[in-house]
Design a protein around this motif. Sequence first.
Motif, PDB file in Angstrom:
ATOM      1  N   GLU B 192       0.841  -1.193   0.000  1.00  0.00           N
ATOM      2  CA  GLU B 192       0.000   0.000   0.000  1.00  0.00           C
ATOM      3  C   GLU B 192       0.879   1.246   0.000  1.00  0.00           C
ATOM      4  O   GLU B 192       1.953   1.256   0.601  1.00  0.00           O
ATOM      5  CB  GLU B 192      -0.838  -0.024   1.276  1.00  0.00           C
ATOM      6  CG  GLU B 192      -2.042   0.862   1.218  1.00  0.00           C
ATOM      7  CD  GLU B 192      -2.933   0.680   2.472  1.00  0.00           C
ATOM      8  OE1 GLU B 192      -3.918   1.403   2.567  1.00  0.00           O
ATOM      9  OE2 GLU B 192      -2.626  -0.178   3.330  1.00  0.00           O
ATOM     10  N   LEU B 194       1.589   5.094   1.128  1.00  0.00           N
ATOM     11  CA  LEU B 194       1.217   6.034   2.188  1.00  0.00           C
ATOM     12  C   LEU B 194       2.086   7.288   2.108  1.00  0.00           C
ATOM     13  O   LEU B 194       3.265   7.204   1.786  1.00  0.00           O
ATOM     14  CB  LEU B 194       1.461   5.417   3.558  1.00  0.00           C
ATOM     15  CG  LEU B 194       0.447   4.486   4.190  1.00  0.00           C
ATOM     16  CD1 LEU B 194       0.925   4.108   5.596  1.00  0.00           C
ATOM     17  CD2 LEU B 194      -0.919   5.144   4.274  1.00  0.00           C
ATOM     18  N   THR B 195       1.471   8.428   2.451  1.00  0.00           N
ATOM     19  CA  THR B 195       2.250   9.653   2.576  1.00  0.00           C
ATOM     20  C   THR B 195       2.495   9.914   4.051  1.00  0.00           C
ATOM     21  O   THR B 195       1.562   9.932   4.851  1.00  0.00           O
ATOM     22  CB  THR B 195       1.462  10.841   1.976  1.00  0.00           C
ATOM     23  OG1 THR B 195       1.173  10.530   0.615  1.00  0.00           O
ATOM     24  CG2 THR B 195       2.283  12.113   2.035  1.00  0.00           C
ATOM     25  N   ILE B 196       3.759  10.089   4.404  1.00  0.00           N
ATOM     26  CA  ILE B 196       4.126  10.355   5.796  1.00  0.00           C
ATOM     27  C   ILE B 196       4.718  11.759   5.840  1.00  0.00           C
ATOM     28  O   ILE B 196       5.606  12.078   5.056  1.00  0.00           O
ATOM     29  CB  ILE B 196       5.169   9.337   6.290  1.00  0.00           C
ATOM     30  CG1 ILE B 196       4.704   7.899   6.070  1.00  0.00           C
ATOM     31  CG2 ILE B 196       5.579   9.620   7.733  1.00  0.00           C
ATOM     32  CD1 ILE B 196       3.791   7.337   7.101  1.00  0.00           C
ATOM     33  N   SER B 198       4.152  16.034   5.606  1.00  0.00           N
ATOM     34  CA  SER B 198       3.357  16.865   4.712  1.00  0.00           C
ATOM     35  C   SER B 198       4.250  17.947   4.147  1.00  0.00           C
ATOM     36  O   SER B 198       5.421  18.041   4.502  1.00  0.00           O
ATOM     37  CB  SER B 198       2.178  17.491   5.467  1.00  0.00           C
ATOM     38  OG  SER B 198       2.634  18.599   6.231  1.00  0.00           O
ATOM     39  N   SER B 203       2.797  17.744  10.701  1.00  0.00           N
ATOM     40  CA  SER B 203       1.591  17.113  10.173  1.00  0.00           C
ATOM     41  C   SER B 203       0.751  16.611  11.319  1.00  0.00           C
ATOM     42  O   SER B 203       1.261  16.421  12.431  1.00  0.00           O
ATOM     43  CB  SER B 203       1.962  15.989   9.210  1.00  0.00           C
ATOM     44  OG  SER B 203       3.042  15.264   9.709  1.00  0.00           O
ATOM     45  N   GLY B 205      -1.426  14.266  13.848  1.00  0.00           N
ATOM     46  CA  GLY B 205      -1.191  12.916  14.353  1.00  0.00           C
ATOM     47  C   GLY B 205       0.228  12.732  14.839  1.00  0.00           C
ATOM     48  O   GLY B 205       0.924  13.691  15.160  1.00  0.00           O
ATOM     49  N   PHE B 206       0.639  11.479  14.895  1.00  0.00           N
ATOM     50  CA  PHE B 206       1.982  11.162  15.396  1.00  0.00           C
ATOM     51  C   PHE B 206       3.054  11.597  14.404  1.00  0.00           C
ATOM     52  O   PHE B 206       2.809  11.648  13.197  1.00  0.00           O
ATOM     53  CB  PHE B 206       2.113   9.654  15.639  1.00  0.00           C
ATOM     54  CG  PHE B 206       1.147   9.098  16.642  1.00  0.00           C
ATOM     55  CD1 PHE B 206       0.797   9.832  17.775  1.00  0.00           C
ATOM     56  CD2 PHE B 206       0.590   7.837  16.466  1.00  0.00           C
ATOM     57  CE1 PHE B 206      -0.094   9.318  18.708  1.00  0.00           C
ATOM     58  CE2 PHE B 206      -0.305   7.318  17.393  1.00  0.00           C
ATOM     59  CZ  PHE B 206      -0.650   8.053  18.514  1.00  0.00           C
ATOM     60  N   ASP B 207       4.221  11.825  14.925  1.00  0.00           N
ATOM     61  CA  ASP B 207       5.341  12.208  14.077  1.00  0.00           C
ATOM     62  C   ASP B 207       5.967  10.945  13.471  1.00  0.00           C
ATOM     63  O   ASP B 207       7.074  10.547  13.826  1.00  0.00           O
ATOM     64  CB  ASP B 207       6.380  12.984  14.896  1.00  0.00           C
ATOM     65  CG  ASP B 207       7.335  13.751  14.004  1.00  0.00           C
ATOM     66  OD1 ASP B 207       7.485  13.365  12.824  1.00  0.00           O
ATOM     67  OD2 ASP B 207       7.929  14.724  14.484  1.00  0.00           O
ATOM     68  N   LEU B 208       5.215  10.344  12.560  1.00  0.00           N
ATOM     69  CA  LEU B 208       5.685   9.089  11.968  1.00  0.00           C
ATOM     70  C   LEU B 208       6.898   9.323  11.077  1.00  0.00           C
ATOM     71  O   LEU B 208       7.664   8.403  10.800  1.00  0.00           O
ATOM     72  CB  LEU B 208       4.556   8.421  11.176  1.00  0.00           C
ATOM     73  CG  LEU B 208       3.344   7.988  12.005  1.00  0.00           C
ATOM     74  CD1 LEU B 208       2.307   7.312  11.113  1.00  0.00           C
ATOM     75  CD2 LEU B 208       3.751   7.039  13.139  1.00  0.00           C
ATOM     76  N   LEU B 209       7.065  10.566  10.641  1.00  0.00           N
ATOM     77  CA  LEU B 209       8.236  10.878   9.829  1.00  0.00           C
ATOM     78  C   LEU B 209       9.508  10.655  10.663  1.00  0.00           C
ATOM     79  O   LEU B 209      10.492  10.096  10.183  1.00  0.00           O
ATOM     80  CB  LEU B 209       8.160  12.326   9.333  1.00  0.00           C
ATOM     81  CG  LEU B 209       9.203  12.743   8.305  1.00  0.00           C
ATOM     82  CD1 LEU B 209       9.094  11.910   7.038  1.00  0.00           C
ATOM     83  CD2 LEU B 209       9.054  14.226   7.975  1.00  0.00           C
ATOM     84  N   LEU B 219      10.347  -0.735   8.481  1.00  0.00           N
ATOM     85  CA  LEU B 219       8.950  -0.310   8.628  1.00  0.00           C
ATOM     86  C   LEU B 219       8.250  -0.053   7.302  1.00  0.00           C
ATOM     87  O   LEU B 219       7.022  -0.015   7.249  1.00  0.00           O
ATOM     88  CB  LEU B 219       8.884   0.956   9.505  1.00  0.00           C
ATOM     89  CG  LEU B 219       9.506   0.860  10.905  1.00  0.00           C
ATOM     90  CD1 LEU B 219       9.304   2.161  11.675  1.00  0.00           C
ATOM     91  CD2 LEU B 219       8.957  -0.322  11.700  1.00  0.00           C
ATOM     92  N   PHE B 462       3.728  -1.961  11.948  1.00  0.00           N
ATOM     93  CA  PHE B 462       3.939  -1.702  10.526  1.00  0.00           C
ATOM     94  C   PHE B 462       4.018  -2.989   9.712  1.00  0.00           C
ATOM     95  O   PHE B 462       3.686  -3.007   8.531  1.00  0.00           O
ATOM     96  CB  PHE B 462       5.258  -0.926  10.317  1.00  0.00           C
ATOM     97  CG  PHE B 462       5.208   0.509  10.721  1.00  0.00           C
ATOM     98  CD1 PHE B 462       5.031   1.504   9.758  1.00  0.00           C
ATOM     99  CD2 PHE B 462       5.326   0.890  12.052  1.00  0.00           C
ATOM    100  CE1 PHE B 462       4.980   2.837  10.119  1.00  0.00           C
ATOM    101  CE2 PHE B 462       5.274   2.226  12.425  1.00  0.00           C
ATOM    102  CZ  PHE B 462       5.109   3.209  11.457  1.00  0.00           C
TER     103      PHE B 462
END
Lengths: 353, 501, 414
Positions: B192, B194-196, B198, B203, B205-209, B219, B462
């Motif tokens: 899939e 996904l954009t992590i 912005s 961005s 939510g969580f700082d997934l970056l 991950l 993940f």
Amino acid sequence: MSEHADLSRELSERVADAAAREAPLAIRGGGTKAFLGERSEGEALDVTGHRGIVSYEPGELVLTARAGTPLTEIEAALADAGQMLPFEPPHHGANATLGGTIAAGVSGPGRPFFGAARDLVLGTRIVNGRGEDLRFGGEVMKNVAGYDLSRLMAGAHGTLGMLLEISLKVLPAPRARATRVFEHDAATAIEQINAWQRKPWPITAAYWEDGRTYLRLAGAQSSVDSAIRALGGEALTDDGTFWQSVREQTRKFFEGDDPLWRLSVAPATPMMDLEGPTALDWAGAQRWLRSAAPAETVRAAVSSHGGHASIYRGDASPRFHPLPKALMALHRRVKQSVDPAGILNRGRLYPDF
Amino acid sequence: MAHADLAASTEQALGGAPRKQQLIERLTAELPADIVLHADEDLRPFECDGLSAYRQVPMIVVLPSTIAQVQTTMRICHDNDVPVVARGAGTGLSGGALPLDDGVLLSLAKFNRILDIDTDNRRATVQPGVRNLAISEAVSHLGLYYAPDPSSQIACSIGGNVAENSGGVHCLKYGLTTHNIVQIEIVTVEGERLTIGSSALDSPGFDLLALMTGSEGLLGVIVEVTVKLLAKPELARVALVAFDDVRKAGDAVAAIIQAGIVPAGLEMLDNPAIVATEEFVHAGYPKDAAAILLCEVDGTEAEVEEDIERVREVVEREGATEVRISRDDGERALFWAGRKAAFPAMGRISPDYYCMDGTIPRKALAEVLIGIGELSEEYGQRVANVFHAGDGNLHPLILYDANQEGELERTEAFGGAICRLCLEHGGSITGEHGVGVEKIDQMCVQFPSAELTQFHAVKEAFDPKGLLNPGKAVPTLHRCAEFGAMHVHNGELPHPELERL
Amino acid sequence: MQTSIIPQLRDTADGQEADRILRACTHCGFCTATCPTYQLVGDERDGPRGRIYMIKQVLEGEEPTEKTQRHLDRCLTCRACETTCPSGVEYAKLADIGRELVDQKVQRPLPQRVVRWLLRHIVAYRNRFGFVFALGHFFKPLLVGPLAPLRQKMPPKQERIDWPQADNTQRTMLVHDGCVQPVAAPNTNAHAARILSKLGVRLIAPKASGCCGALSQHLSHREEALDFARANIDAWWPHIEAGAEAIVITASGCGASVAEYGYMLRNDPVYADKAARVSELTRDLSDVLAQEDLTSLGDIGDGRKVAYHPPCTLQNAPGLHDNVAEILTQAGYQLTHVQDPHLCCGSAGTYSILQPTMANELRDNKLASLNAGAPDVIVTANIGCQLHLEAAAGIPVRHWIELLEPRMAQPAAA
């Protein structure tokens, strides 16, 4: 120096106990940023007693303090050594704690130039949703051992762990500073501020409100002087007070009951066609909007520019910008990985979260 | 050694040749046949990355050139429980892209295009295989550059930089990769997209970056990166400072920082490193110095002149025997050229070298240096030291000869001792090269089992099946127990909760 | 890197040389950054590090197939990788050894063998090539199939210009005449002779000299290359003994080869010393001119825009020095900015004939960067690059020396 108390054991036990009972906990520091986000469900867990600077060596540019330590205490210690918290955290009240500041992930006007709260975090000690006392990162500038769970804590509003200690990178305070004021309409301001940044001027903040751009220059005296000569503008006296008012939202712009939106966009994003006055901070990347427009309207406009909008004051649900479905699902799984019972600040970030 | 463990961790999943044949058929049914490599002759060149002491021929290599092909590969591998190792330019120094004998090696080297340069917002959106230096070259005419500059920047890819959270010589002032990117596109283990992050500075939510950066390919697969660009400093000057004693050099580092200067780069080389690089680069390093510092300050012209003089004052006070300040950009580039080529230049004085990567608080620099010198005598192996001194990031280079039996093993043991030395001084086992397979055992020393368990839980969020780069970065508790049996510290058995093997 | 060369090879001169080179490689991958083919296709097997690895496999006893051969064939031998290798890996030397080894083990299909044989037995001999060249112009329409790439290699015949009158009072230098250039661009050496004559140097082109040997070398016939080298040394030696100051090279591809004679013949008891001396005397024309006082030539360029393509053999091979840009600037030309000057144009000796797809892609990229500055003329310093670029440039492509003659300075209309 001020009070010292290490409550890490008690706090861990409280969380472990709550986890066993699957009883949600609402973590609370100074309460100054409670207005951000949704209301946390559950029993209140006060961490302000867990306080004190654990270590600070100016030569290392690192400070470690307990989560409940008042921000004012940290800033005073740094000032004594001629240093500062580069991300200039807004306090939003006298009782702001370090833990609450990092959990909320808020940063002041210097953010585009020195980094955000998350950028300055070097290490954290947390209690996860199982009541385990864990350390991630450390007190060194570079550390890539294991996943970066320290920075993940910044801005997670306590939903991924209760912060016990935080190690931050600090910087020497600039030797000289000056602020220049320019008459600009918003479009010119956006264009000009971004153009300035394509040159290596010692810019450390840029704010626009009501026809005026405020540009802060800081660094070596010679450097500030040469920038003033080249860029022009009018001098702003007592600029310390001015930037404080931006950082703490004490300006007239922020007064009153109109809803206050925080729009986070790429800095050169053009002004959006939304009703109500706008102020630009973070050199255009953080915009404040006073608008009664429906949340959907605001969010659609910001989304179309690749940004996001959260409400600071007023009603809107959710308060933070909604996430795309797949990303939300990933958030849930991440949350579950640290807090399987979902007890930490339940509902704080998103209503059903 | 990691090989045995890696093989063991994956052997349960698959059963040899027929399995491989099946997978080839499934992949080639949806992908062009010439991007699916499976003959030994084709696979061999992929058996290692920049850490050639660790080698493993992969089962299959896939060379996609579109995101759709990456998604297809991931989906097929996920459906068939086949592990995937992503690889960028293959310059990594911790074996992060070491293939698996029952896995697919996903090369992203064909993703080498710069997609967009946004001058107004000072951003560049690039494919993951774009070389780090190529970004700065592409925006140079706009007066901009991309700040993180690992020594391998000429060749290393930005995707690899994100996976490793690469640093470089300018991190103290400009940060690591994590501070210089705003958005990535990933393909998940299921295929899939996904954009992590912005295009804004943060961005929701969580700082997934932050979480993705430095996650060593465990991950997700990075297929696009948007980086920040900075204005090129008006001027940069480097002071080349010589010392007759490493302790003085170490103290000078702390003194510079204490003086309120934030150098753009602050590097240190000890004598063996000076001699080796000088032979190749002829940068004019004083070959008789015990250590040299390279201290770069940048900014506006006025600022640089002011700061460089302050640096001169500080180092002279700290006992420098020689201070040379670059007169122009040519000389500055020359001063740096030696440092940038320092690792591979060891190839000139030793058949092989093993590059370590620990971090320590700056104040411990001199002490750790002396400790490494003692270990060098203990293990009977030469070591050359190259440090990002400003960040307290050490790169001891242990010199050895892989063709001599037992030398690699002794070298690894020596490296392990250096890691422990860093930890004893409050540091970390890796500052920027990542854990990979190389330091997987040292992770057991740095982290207690609760932290490791937490890492595994995050990984599961993940990648529930554990198919992305398994066996790297985070050791299993069983592995630690096994390793711990060999390394008991302070009389305490690590991970006492585990049954001993 | 760790190596374990198989016993049969370990004790041979090639085996030892290969091992020495391989041991210097640390597998760091810096070389891939400047490799034109790796940058084009992003495949480890089409970069220097992958090729080194494949050669290593063969030396360690793995049986290569046509796949290894293909990836080694795709190497341009431009040696850009050597310029970025911090460990000093002598890639080109290793590639020569590796290619010959693989070619011994893997027989090429007949059409390939024919083309390669023709290249070695015709192109390398200027009389034969001259004949075929003339014939080719006549039979151009018949160049099809594997010979098709040759068709665009056919530049229009040059109208020959005269060499200067011999002046025995002048200093002397030798000029290497080679194989392709005297046929395809016979005037290049004549121009060089005329300019040098003005500067008081008499250029001698010994008739007995021939191909430098690079063609055979790159087609895995190193013994044959040595014979060419010996023949050239024999042709030049009397002149060197008579006091010729230098062997001037006007085609850098040949120059890189002649500069290596010392290395190539290092184990030849009869020729080793002479070869070393020849390599020492070898200099690119631009290097020779840069040592002379050029003010007498005056402002010839008059600000006209020139895009310079430095051949790989001039910028990457050790032993030659490139002063073309300085000379043209001094002569009054304006050099345009050319992106990525380190990338090969795809000519690379016989490469453009044997690997047309990759060569043409490289040429397209190269011409795009050369034309970006809207030059009046493109110049280079090697006949191979000149012919390869000219075939698709759309504007004139010359040897730079032509631009130093006043009457030649006007670029012909495209």
